[in-house]
Design an enzyme around this catalytic site. Sequence first.
Site, PDB file in Angstrom:
ATOM      1  N   THR A  75      67.710 -22.945 -98.496  1.00 29.24           N
ATOM      2  CA  THR A  75      66.338 -22.498 -98.701  1.00 29.24           C
ATOM      3  C   THR A  75      65.945 -21.370 -97.747  1.00 29.24           C
ATOM      4  OG1 THR A  75      65.743 -24.661 -99.574  1.00 29.24           O
ATOM      5  CG2 THR A  75      63.929 -23.269 -98.874  1.00 29.24           C
TER       6      THR A  75
ATOM      7  N   LYS B  36      64.028 -27.754-101.339  1.00 30.69           N
ATOM      8  CA  LYS B  36      64.554 -28.733-100.388  1.00 30.69           C
ATOM      9  C   LYS B  36      66.071 -28.614-100.248  1.00 30.69           C
ATOM     10  CE  LYS B  36      62.936 -32.450-102.305  1.00 30.69           C
ATOM     11  NZ  LYS B  36      62.497 -33.816-102.576  1.00 30.69           N
ATOM     12  N   CYS B  37      66.592 -27.414-100.347  1.00 33.01           N
ATOM     13  CA  CYS B  37      68.033 -27.153-100.308  1.00 33.01           C
ATOM     14  C   CYS B  37      68.415 -26.632 -98.928  1.00 33.01           C
ATOM     15  CB  CYS B  37      68.375 -26.124-101.385  1.00 33.01           C
ATOM     16  SG  CYS B  37      70.091 -25.570-101.393  1.00 33.01           S
ATOM     17  N   GLY B  38      69.641 -26.857 -98.526  1.00 31.62           N
ATOM     18  CA  GLY B  38      70.136 -26.327 -97.266  1.00 31.62           C
ATOM     19  C   GLY B  38      70.162 -24.809 -97.224  1.00 31.62           C
TER      20      GLY B  38
END
Length: 156
Positions: free
Chosen positions: A38, A34-36
Site C-alpha cells: 500500500t 490493507k496490503c503490504g
Amino acid sequence: MNIYDIEVVLEDGEKYTLDRYRGKTLLIVNTASKCGFTGQFEDLQKLHEKYQDEGLVILGFLSNQFNQEVDTADEAAAVCRQTYGVNFPMHEIVQVNGPEAHPLFKLLTKEAKGTLGNKVKWNFTKFIVNKEGEVIKRFAPTNKPLEFAEEIKQYL
C-alpha cells in the site's frame, strides 16, 4: 474489445468509458488499502503529480480479490486519499481474476501476461497502456512505480 469501449465506475458511483482517456498514457493498478504494498500509493501519487501534464493518467482499481480491502469503495478510497494524499482517479472494488473479473482486467491480463499467465498475481500489479490504447507492459507488485518512471516517460 477495444480498451476505450470498457465501462468503469469511480468510487463515487460515476460510470464512464475509458474513451475519456483516449490519446493519454495510462498506468492502471489494482490496489488494496490493507496490503503490504500500500505504501506504493506514495510513488504513484508522485508519478501522477510529475507527469499528468505530459499525458500520464494513473487509474487505481480497488480489489478485494486477495482479501486485503475494507468493505466499500468509499472507505478504501478515503484511506488512499487521507493517508497517502492520492488524488488520481480511484474506482469501485472489482474482481481482477476468474470468471467475474472486470472486463478491463480480462483485457489487460490477456494482452500482458505475467508469471501466472492471464492472472493477476497480487495487489499493485501495474499495466502501461500507450496513447493508442495498446497494453504495452505489466509490472509485478514488487516493482515500485518510481523504479520504472523512465520507461513510462518514453510513452508520454
